[in-house]
Design a protein around this motif. Structure first.
Motif, mmCIF file in Angstrom:
data_model
loop_
_atom_site.group_PDB
_atom_site.id
_atom_site.type_symbol
_atom_site.label_atom_id
_atom_site.label_comp_id
_atom_site.label_asym_id
_atom_site.label_seq_id
_atom_site.Cartn_x
_atom_site.Cartn_y
_atom_site.Cartn_z
ATOM 1 N N ILE A 54 1.015 -1.142 0.210
ATOM 2 C CA ILE A 54 0.032 -0.010 -0.047
ATOM 3 C C ILE A 54 1.101 1.011 0.011
ATOM 4 O O ILE A 54 1.826 1.232 0.791
ATOM 5 C CB ILE A 54 -1.041 0.080 1.091
ATOM 6 N N LEU A 55 0.739 2.193 -0.835
ATOM 7 C CA LEU A 55 1.426 3.468 -1.094
ATOM 8 C C LEU A 55 0.817 4.710 -0.822
ATOM 9 O O LEU A 55 -0.458 4.597 -1.190
ATOM 10 C CB LEU A 55 2.015 3.352 -2.585
ATOM 11 N N THR A 56 1.150 5.581 -0.166
ATOM 12 C CA THR A 56 0.574 6.931 0.138
ATOM 13 C C THR A 56 1.544 7.866 0.241
ATOM 14 O O THR A 56 2.677 7.605 -0.003
ATOM 15 C CB THR A 56 -0.222 6.728 1.656
ATOM 16 N N VAL A 57 1.125 9.281 0.700
ATOM 17 C CA VAL A 57 2.143 10.433 0.759
ATOM 18 C C VAL A 57 1.958 10.650 2.107
ATOM 19 O O VAL A 57 0.979 10.747 2.602
ATOM 20 C CB VAL A 57 1.964 11.158 -0.329
ATOM 21 N N GLU A 58 3.113 11.309 2.589
ATOM 22 C CA GLU A 58 3.041 11.782 3.892
ATOM 23 C C GLU A 58 2.259 13.118 3.839
ATOM 24 O O GLU A 58 2.165 13.758 2.861
ATOM 25 C CB GLU A 58 4.513 11.827 4.596
ATOM 26 N N ALA A 59 1.455 13.498 4.868
ATOM 27 C CA ALA A 59 1.508 12.824 6.059
ATOM 28 C C ALA A 59 -0.001 12.236 6.504
ATOM 29 O O ALA A 59 -0.237 11.396 7.183
ATOM 30 C CB ALA A 59 1.951 13.842 7.480
ATOM 31 N N SER A 60 -0.883 12.886 5.788
ATOM 32 C CA SER A 60 -2.398 12.589 6.390
ATOM 33 C C SER A 60 -2.805 11.133 5.917
ATOM 34 O O SER A 60 -3.566 10.677 6.474
ATOM 35 C CB SER A 60 -3.603 13.553 5.690
ATOM 36 N N GLY A 61 -2.247 10.666 4.598
ATOM 37 C CA GLY A 61 -2.673 9.413 4.293
ATOM 38 C C GLY A 61 -2.086 8.170 5.022
ATOM 39 O O GLY A 61 -2.666 7.055 5.126
ATOM 40 N N ILE A 62 -1.211 8.111 5.899
ATOM 41 C CA ILE A 62 -0.214 7.415 6.672
ATOM 42 C C ILE A 62 -1.044 6.545 7.309
ATOM 43 O O ILE A 62 -1.106 5.225 7.494
ATOM 44 C CB ILE A 62 1.061 7.655 7.465
ATOM 45 N N GLY A 63 -1.928 7.321 8.434
ATOM 46 C CA GLY A 63 -2.734 6.421 9.350
ATOM 47 C C GLY A 63 -3.679 5.428 8.534
ATOM 48 O O GLY A 63 -4.037 4.418 9.052
ATOM 49 N N ILE A 64 -4.486 6.173 7.909
ATOM 50 C CA ILE A 64 -5.361 5.384 6.757
ATOM 51 C C ILE A 64 -4.859 4.306 6.150
ATOM 52 O O ILE A 64 -5.288 3.174 6.210
ATOM 53 C CB ILE A 64 -6.120 6.276 5.948
ATOM 54 N N ALA A 65 -3.740 4.565 5.694
ATOM 55 C CA ALA A 65 -2.984 3.489 5.067
ATOM 56 C C ALA A 65 -2.536 2.242 5.859
ATOM 57 O O ALA A 65 -2.680 1.107 5.355
ATOM 58 C CB ALA A 65 -1.659 3.856 4.204
ATOM 59 N N CYS A 66 -2.027 2.654 7.109
ATOM 60 C CA CYS A 66 -1.592 1.663 8.070
ATOM 61 C C CYS A 66 -2.613 0.668 8.405
ATOM 62 O O CYS A 66 -2.713 -0.361 8.682
ATOM 63 C CB CYS A 66 -0.848 2.175 9.178
ATOM 64 N N ILE A 67 -3.890 1.209 8.858
ATOM 65 C CA ILE A 67 -4.784 0.665 9.536
ATOM 66 C C ILE A 67 -5.577 -0.288 8.200
ATOM 67 O O ILE A 67 -5.982 -1.684 8.308
ATOM 68 C CB ILE A 67 -6.000 1.334 10.036
ATOM 69 N N THR A 68 -5.555 0.034 6.909
ATOM 70 C CA THR A 68 -5.995 -0.590 5.460
ATOM 71 C C THR A 68 -4.992 -1.868 5.804
ATOM 72 O O THR A 68 -5.536 -3.051 5.252
ATOM 73 C CB THR A 68 -5.932 0.429 4.690
ATOM 74 N N ALA A 69 -3.874 -1.521 5.789
ATOM 75 C CA ALA A 69 -2.789 -2.589 5.420
ATOM 76 C C ALA A 69 -3.050 -3.630 6.364
ATOM 77 O O ALA A 69 -2.460 -4.948 5.912
ATOM 78 C CB ALA A 69 -1.333 -2.055 5.653
ATOM 79 N N GLN A 70 -3.511 -3.559 7.574
ATOM 80 C CA GLN A 70 -3.495 -4.686 8.618
ATOM 81 C C GLN A 70 -4.859 -5.597 7.842
ATOM 82 O O GLN A 70 -4.547 -6.748 8.092
ATOM 83 C CB GLN A 70 -4.254 -4.034 9.718
ATOM 84 N N TYR A 71 -5.467 -5.198 7.045
ATOM 85 C CA TYR A 71 -6.773 -6.165 6.547
ATOM 86 C C TYR A 71 -5.951 -6.775 5.350
ATOM 87 O O TYR A 71 -6.501 -8.184 5.074
ATOM 88 C CB TYR A 71 -7.636 -5.305 6.026
ATOM 89 N N PHE A 72 -4.978 -6.076 4.569
ATOM 90 C CA PHE A 72 -4.317 -7.012 3.290
ATOM 91 C C PHE A 72 -3.354 -7.673 3.927
ATOM 92 O O PHE A 72 -2.701 -8.431 3.260
ATOM 93 C CB PHE A 72 -3.924 -5.948 2.594
ATOM 94 N N GLY A 73 -2.888 -7.477 4.919
ATOM 95 C CA GLY A 73 -1.432 -8.459 5.444
ATOM 96 C C GLY A 73 -0.359 -7.865 4.774
ATOM 97 O O GLY A 73 0.529 -8.562 4.534
ATOM 98 N N VAL A 74 -0.343 -6.716 4.333
ATOM 99 C CA VAL A 74 1.042 -6.143 3.527
ATOM 100 C C VAL A 74 1.545 -4.990 4.212
ATOM 101 O O VAL A 74 0.916 -4.053 4.876
ATOM 102 C CB VAL A 74 0.629 -5.787 2.011
ATOM 103 N N PRO A 75 2.797 -4.515 3.713
ATOM 104 C CA PRO A 75 3.459 -3.351 4.242
ATOM 105 C C PRO A 75 2.970 -2.007 3.773
ATOM 106 O O PRO A 75 2.299 -2.134 2.682
ATOM 107 C CB PRO A 75 4.921 -3.429 3.936
#
Length: 190
Positions: A54-75
């Motif tokens: 999962i790819l995002t840009v700092e800073a506002s997308g990071i938290g959303i991307a991290c929680i989303t990544a937990q469902y995908f099981g990816v970095p």
């Protein structure tokens, strides 16, 4: 996503220039229960895409991307907006203009974190003119990776980014598409 739409209506603020302020729950103070539901919804929408990063840009997308990544099981990989001594080696770069800040940034991702074998889902909090997406997509292309899609929490339907990205054939999913009525109030485009 009704839960997000309800929160935008109750706590969102429209500022001059079409700026939508949701800092009380999405991109300054973060409502983790809401963002958890956002991550779950992105997984429902993109779960069959075989995403590896999962790819995002700092800073506002990071938290959303991290929680989303937990469902995908990816970095999560996030593009940095400033040079850093910690960003060593070769990097992919792209120029991105921030609509809300009125500035251009060179974003950077280390080449060791994206490659031709990756299947990338881009996640961001907002979509206005699409500048962040275009920069991140350029990095995905330069890495030789495959773009699986673009998940955005709030799309400003009154700006052209979503229409342009959809015309490119990109699988884009916006959880809330907002418009402004004649009085400057938020309405949703379903």
């Amino acid at each position: 996503m009704k839960l997000l739409e309800d929160r935008i209506l109750s706590d969102g603020v429209i500022k001059e220039g079409g700026i939508v302020k949701v800092d009380s729950f999405l991109n300054h103070q973060m409502d983790i229960e809401l963002i958890n539901e956002i991550g779950r919804e992105f997984y429902r929408l993109f779960g069959d895409e075989r995403v590896t990063k999962i790819l995002t840009v700092e800073a506002s997308g990071i938290g959303i991307a991290c929680i989303t990544a937990q469902y995908f099981g990816v970095p999560v990989v996030f593009a940095k907006k400033s040079e850093s001594k910690n960003l060593d080696g070769d990097v992919y770069t792209a120029l991105v203009e921030s609509y809300t800040k009125g500035k251009e940034y060179t974003i950077r991702v280390s080449k060791k974190f994206l490659n031709k074998d990756d299947r990338v889902l881009i996640i961001d909090d907002f979509l206005a003119k699409g500048k962040a997406f275009f920069g991140l997509n350029e990095i995905v292309k330069n890495a030789g990776a495959t773009l699986c899609g673009f998940g955005v929490c709030i799309e400003k339907g009154f700006q052209e980014g979503g229409r342009i990205i959809r015309s490119m054939g990109v699988h884009i999913e916006s959880l809330a598409i907002i418009e402004l009525d004649a009085y400057g109030n938020i309405v949703f485009n379903h």
